[in-house]
Design an enzyme around this catalytic site. Structure first.
Site, mmCIF file in Angstrom:
data_model
loop_
_atom_site.group_PDB
_atom_site.id
_atom_site.type_symbol
_atom_site.label_atom_id
_atom_site.label_comp_id
_atom_site.label_asym_id
_atom_site.label_seq_id
_atom_site.Cartn_x
_atom_site.Cartn_y
_atom_site.Cartn_z
ATOM 1 C CG ASN A 3 -5.988 5.346 4.031
ATOM 2 O OD1 ASN A 3 -5.953 4.622 3.039
ATOM 3 N ND2 ASN A 3 -5.133 5.221 5.031
ATOM 4 C CG ASP A 43 -0.512 -5.151 0.947
ATOM 5 O OD1 ASP A 43 -1.074 -6.262 0.882
ATOM 6 O OD2 ASP A 43 -1.118 -4.080 0.737
ATOM 7 C CG HIS A 45 -4.136 2.294 1.845
ATOM 8 N ND1 HIS A 45 -4.213 1.781 3.126
ATOM 9 C CD2 HIS A 45 -4.915 1.473 1.088
ATOM 10 C CE1 HIS A 45 -4.989 0.715 3.139
ATOM 11 N NE2 HIS A 45 -5.425 0.502 1.906
ATOM 12 C CD GLU A 87 -1.810 3.118 5.543
ATOM 13 O OE1 GLU A 87 -2.521 3.480 4.586
ATOM 14 O OE2 GLU A 87 -2.245 2.454 6.496
#
Length: 251
Positions: free
Chosen positions: A154, A86, A156, A161
């Protein structure tokens, strides 16, 4: 030899597979050492492997150990292809906090790789065409043999996300508020609200997946991940659907 397999069609990481998918290790150093051995085993088993790499603090020591072992054991890396998982959008690639800079500093330069050995998003040219370009380059190489990932605070995976729904293919994502505070972005000097990432389908299509779970501020995401319940609220939970999935965890 077929893509992503060792002789006889066995898993590239078969010799490391325990009865369970989850392996608990005592500390970050031990986790990184074991992860580097996994990576080295894949490289030895398939010298032209296509390996997707996450960036950031979680895999940093793993890559240090890997580079060290490759040099010590004089392993040929000339046929390898690495793929950047990414990237942050709207940041020049040469900035210190980019995923590009991370991989250049910790993988490409230490191993003396050629430019064509890294399939990389170009953050200055981010659009849907860039997603298509990277996806096509991976396909031409025969797909991913191994994907090395970290668990986000979180939940991800890459920059996939949490949300009500997830996109399967490579895409531009809107960053969660916690992701916008990522350690890598502290030197950005500007808000970063978007990222580009391989999608969950791309990740799940890899022949092998290695997830590293370590670091502060991840207990809630780790606890939810360990329930093994697949939910778009924890994108990493989709890895439980993968048949060749190893998770190294230091809690």
């Amino acid at each position: 030899m077929e893509r992503g397999t060792a002789s006889g069609g066995a898993s590239l990481l078969k010799e490391f597979h325990p009865v369970q998918t989850l392996q608990q290790v005592e500390n970050y150093t031990a986790l990184s050492e074991r992860a580097s051995e996994y990576l080295l085993a894949v490289i030895r088993s398939k010298p032209n492997a296509v390996i997707c790499l996450a960036t950031g603090a979680t895999p940093l020591l793993t890559y240090h150990y890997l580079v060290e072992k490759i040099h010590q054991q004089q392993v040929d890396v000339s046929q390898l292809t690495f793929v950047k998982l990414d990237e942050w959008v709207d940041l020049p690639l040469t900035m210190p906090g980019t995923c590009e800079t991370f991989l250049q500093q910790h993988i490409v330069q230490p191993l003396g790789l050629r430019e064509d050995q890294l399939i990389s998003f170009r953050s200055e040219e981010i659009n849907e065409t860039e997603c298509e370009r990277v996806t096509n380059l991976i396909a031409r190489k025969g797909g991913l043999d191994l994907c090395v990932l970290g668990l986000g605070k979180n939940g991800h995976l890459g920059l996939n996300e949490p949300g009500e729904s997830l996109q399967p293919a490579c895409h531009i994502s809107q960053l969660d508020a916690r992701t916008q505070q990522h350690e890598m972005l502290k030197t950005a000097g500007r808000p970063v609200t978007r990222g580009i990432t391989l999608g969950l389908k791309d990740i799940l299509n890899a022949r092998e997946v290695l997830l590293l779970v370590t670091g502060e501020g991840k207990q809630d995401a780790t606890d939810r991940f360990l329930t093994a319940k697949v939910s778009t609220a924890i994108p990493a939970s989709f890895l439980w659907l993968h048949s060749n999935f190893i998770c190294l965890i230091n809690t």
